[in-house]
Write an enzyme that holds these catalytic residues in place. Structure first.
Site, mmCIF file in Angstrom:
data_model
loop_
_atom_site.group_PDB
_atom_site.id
_atom_site.type_symbol
_atom_site.label_atom_id
_atom_site.label_comp_id
_atom_site.label_asym_id
_atom_site.label_seq_id
_atom_site.Cartn_x
_atom_site.Cartn_y
_atom_site.Cartn_z
ATOM 1 N N LYS A 163 1.046 -2.854 4.376
ATOM 2 C CA LYS A 163 1.184 -3.675 3.052
ATOM 3 C C LYS A 163 1.752 -3.050 2.073
ATOM 4 O O LYS A 163 1.074 -2.049 1.508
ATOM 5 C CB LYS A 163 -0.053 -4.389 2.864
ATOM 6 C CG LYS A 163 -0.389 -5.367 1.624
ATOM 7 C CD LYS A 163 -1.442 -6.419 1.944
ATOM 8 C CE LYS A 163 -1.599 -7.059 0.741
ATOM 9 N NZ LYS A 163 -2.231 -6.648 -0.401
ATOM 10 N N ARG A 165 -6.346 -14.672 -3.789
ATOM 11 C CA ARG A 165 -6.794 -15.366 -5.132
ATOM 12 C C ARG A 165 -6.969 -16.837 -4.780
ATOM 13 O O ARG A 165 -7.985 -17.348 -5.129
ATOM 14 C CB ARG A 165 -6.439 -14.960 -6.208
ATOM 15 C CG ARG A 165 -6.592 -13.325 -6.719
ATOM 16 C CD ARG A 165 -5.687 -13.201 -7.742
ATOM 17 N NE ARG A 165 -4.281 -13.202 -7.509
ATOM 18 C CZ ARG A 165 -3.451 -13.167 -8.333
ATOM 19 N NH1 ARG A 165 -3.634 -12.972 -9.614
ATOM 20 N NH2 ARG A 165 -1.896 -13.318 -7.975
ATOM 21 N N PRO A 169 -6.562 -8.796 2.749
ATOM 22 C CA PRO A 169 -7.538 -7.674 2.405
ATOM 23 C C PRO A 169 -7.607 -7.622 0.877
ATOM 24 O O PRO A 169 -6.952 -7.737 0.186
ATOM 25 C CB PRO A 169 -6.577 -6.464 2.739
ATOM 26 C CG PRO A 169 -5.376 -6.636 2.725
ATOM 27 C CD PRO A 169 -5.300 -8.209 2.853
ATOM 28 N N GLN A 229 -8.135 -2.292 7.341
ATOM 29 C CA GLN A 229 -6.993 -1.552 6.432
ATOM 30 C C GLN A 229 -7.403 -0.145 5.916
ATOM 31 O O GLN A 229 -8.878 -0.152 5.366
ATOM 32 C CB GLN A 229 -6.848 -2.500 5.011
ATOM 33 C CG GLN A 229 -5.493 -1.849 4.244
ATOM 34 C CD GLN A 229 -5.392 -2.695 3.045
ATOM 35 O OE1 GLN A 229 -6.135 -2.592 2.273
ATOM 36 N NE2 GLN A 229 -4.225 -3.388 2.988
ATOM 37 N N CYS A 260 -2.256 -0.787 -3.258
ATOM 38 C CA CYS A 260 -3.343 -0.771 -4.361
ATOM 39 C C CYS A 260 -2.679 -0.132 -5.570
ATOM 40 O O CYS A 260 -2.321 0.994 -5.597
ATOM 41 C CB CYS A 260 -4.487 -0.059 -3.737
ATOM 42 S SG CYS A 260 -5.857 -0.327 -4.804
ATOM 43 N N ASN A 305 3.460 -12.611 0.493
ATOM 44 C CA ASN A 305 2.157 -12.603 -0.180
ATOM 45 C C ASN A 305 2.563 -12.677 -1.824
ATOM 46 O O ASN A 305 3.335 -11.957 -2.432
ATOM 47 C CB ASN A 305 1.216 -11.429 -0.011
ATOM 48 C CG ASN A 305 0.095 -11.224 -0.626
ATOM 49 O OD1 ASN A 305 -0.041 -10.072 -1.270
ATOM 50 N ND2 ASN A 305 -0.915 -12.402 -0.758
HETATM 51 C C1 LIG Z 1 -10.294 -8.958 -5.776
HETATM 52 C C2 LIG Z 1 -9.176 -8.498 -4.836
HETATM 53 C C3 LIG Z 1 -9.338 -7.170 -4.417
HETATM 54 C C4 LIG Z 1 -8.305 -6.774 -3.591
HETATM 55 N N1 LIG Z 1 -8.312 -5.861 -2.774
HETATM 56 C C5 LIG Z 1 -7.367 -5.503 -1.995
HETATM 57 C C6 LIG Z 1 -7.136 -4.417 -0.951
HETATM 58 O O1 LIG Z 1 -8.575 -3.845 -0.609
HETATM 59 N N2 LIG Z 1 -6.088 -4.145 -0.158
HETATM 60 C C7 LIG Z 1 -5.027 -4.635 -0.478
HETATM 61 O O2 LIG Z 1 -3.977 -4.379 0.123
HETATM 62 N N3 LIG Z 1 -4.840 -5.787 -1.380
HETATM 63 C C8 LIG Z 1 -6.018 -5.926 -2.102
HETATM 64 N N4 LIG Z 1 -5.753 -6.926 -3.101
HETATM 65 C C9 LIG Z 1 -4.426 -7.612 -2.981
HETATM 66 C C10 LIG Z 1 -4.403 -9.022 -2.656
HETATM 67 O O3 LIG Z 1 -4.409 -8.476 -0.871
HETATM 68 C C11 LIG Z 1 -3.129 -9.539 -2.644
HETATM 69 O O4 LIG Z 1 -1.973 -8.760 -2.288
HETATM 70 C C12 LIG Z 1 -2.987 -10.029 -4.150
HETATM 71 O O5 LIG Z 1 -4.058 -10.477 -4.557
HETATM 72 C C13 LIG Z 1 -1.575 -11.043 -4.210
HETATM 73 O O6 LIG Z 1 -1.961 -12.017 -3.451
HETATM 74 P P1 LIG Z 1 -2.590 -13.761 -4.138
HETATM 75 O O7 LIG Z 1 -1.496 -13.905 -5.195
HETATM 76 O O8 LIG Z 1 -2.461 -14.773 -2.980
HETATM 77 O O9 LIG Z 1 -3.822 -13.475 -4.909
HETATM 78 C C14 LIG Z 1 -6.917 -7.486 -3.586
HETATM 79 C C15 LIG Z 1 -6.643 -8.621 -4.631
HETATM 80 C C16 LIG Z 1 -7.972 -9.027 -5.202
HETATM 81 C C17 LIG Z 1 -7.724 -10.277 -6.102
#
Ligand SMILES: Cc1cc2nc3c(=O)[nH]c(=O)nc-3n(C[C@H](O)[C@H](O)[C@H](O)COP(=O)(O)O)c2cc1C
Length: 330
Positions: free
Chosen positions: A144, A230, A20, A74, A105, A205
């Site tokens: 999450k 990302r 998400p 979510q 968040c 994650n």
């Molecule tokens: C631009 C952006 C928006 C995000 N929005 C949410 C969100 O709406 N809900 C959520 O649970 N996590 C959100 N996250 C966190 C990601 O879901 C994830 O947990 C976090 O980026 C770590 O994963 P990664 O290392 O693969 O980026 C967001 C992350 C990014 C970069």
């Protein structure tokens, strides 16, 4: 529909999730990622209060195409009753395959009302929210979380056990504390510890940047699923690469420039059809244009021009000009 979602964890394949992501994991991008092999997608987070107030913007966020299933919606909020009502509304109107609760968040606006990772300071509240949502819906409820509110209060196993006890059916751990935001490395040992402690499937994650990282995460943690955020930006093919790595097959190469440009156009077309307003869609599409063109020779100059376009046709022309120049130069 519900059963089919949870059975994904007994299919013998480790499911790959598109994370998400507010402003990123919108319907068009989710569809593209599904096509490249994401097995599960999750909506951007939506506020329980916004849903209850009937905010049009909030409801618009939630539209999705059946091709995206299995999909989770979510929600976030700190009031159990509001969260329960929001979950029931979402289920009735959109019938997602599961409801995911955001306890991760770190953004101030959300945390200051105890939403998102703000809840991690009060595990009784976390449990009350989960119980209320589970009681209000018939679809599986997943959560999450982050590893803790702060580095001093890092307690992923305790948080995870409390979530499981309250009725969460799948748990995703983003193995960073709230105060870390996105800095430092995700601690995969914490994912392994949570996998050991819980009966329910745990999705790992944090810091999966390549297909090979997905395989390493599963090997290191024994997680039942892998979630990518990302690493998918401008690179939805990471899901095909991760699947190949998990299957022990050769990892397919990144697409060529031509293939990448065709994908940009396809993605932009889907975004325009979804938004129904070309100019607005193209403005919102800029972040994807930036990501897709990262690393290209002279990419900066290309991006500067792409960021000014308001119509897809203009972007197509710029990409075609670049392609010809690049092909000539190559
Ligand atoms: C631009 C952006 C928006 C995000 N929005 C949410 C969100 O709406 N809900 C959520 O649970 N996590 C959100 N996250 C966190 C990601 O879901 C994830 O947990 C976090 O980026 C770590 O994963 P990664 O290392 O693969 O980026 C967001 C992350 C990014 C970069």
């Amino acid at each position: 529909m519900n059963d089919s979602f949870l059975s994904i964890f007994s299919s013998g394949r480790v499911p790959l999730y598109l994370a998400p992501q507010a402003g990123v994991s919108e319907s068009p991008f989710r569809r593209i990622c599904r096509r490249f092999g994401a097995d599960v997608v999750v909506s951007e987070f939506v506020s329980a209060e916004g849903l209850r107030r009937g905010s049009e913007k909030t409801w618009r966020y939630l539209r999705f195409d059946d091709a995206e299933r299995p999909i989770g919606v979510q929600i976030f909020g700190a009031d159990p009753q509001a969260m329960a009502e929001a979950a029931a509304l979402v289920e009735r109107v959109y019938a997602p395959d599961f409801i995911d609760i955001n306890f991760g968040c770190p953004v101030k606006k959300v945390v200051k009302r105890n939403g998102g990772s703000g809840c991690l300071r009060d595990l009784d509240l976390v449990q009350r929210i989960i119980r209320a949502v589970v009681a209000a819906t018939s679809v599986p409820v997943t959560v999450k979380i982050r590893s803790g509110w702060s580095d001093e209060m890092r307690n992923p196993v305790e948080i995870a056990l409390r979530c499981e006890e309250a009725g969460a059916q799948v748990l995703t751990l983003h193995a960073r504390s709230r105060t870390q935001m996105y800095a430092g490395r995700a601690d995969w040992d914490e994912i392994a510890a949570v996998v050991d402690a819980l009966e329910i499937p745990v999705v790992g994650n944090g810091d999966v940047w390549t297909g090979e990282d997905a395989r390493r995460m599963v090997e290191h943690t024994g997680c039942a699923g892998v979630m990518i955020a990302r690493g998918s930006h401008g690179a939805p093919w990471i899901f095909a690469q991760a699947r190949a790595a998990l299957d022990g097959r050769p990892i397919p190469p990144d697409p060529t420039v031509d293939e990448r440009f065709r994908l940009i156009i396809e993605h932009a077309r889907t975004a325009i059809a979804f938004e129904r307003d070309e100019e607005l869609a193209m403005r919102e599409f800029r972040k994807h244009l930036g990501w897709y063109t990262k690393g290209l020779p002279d990419g900066r100059a290309l991006r500067q021009r792409l960021f000014e376009v308001t119509r897809l046709e203009e972007a197509e022309e710029l990409l075609e000009m670049y392609r010809l120049k690049y092909a000539v130069a190559a």
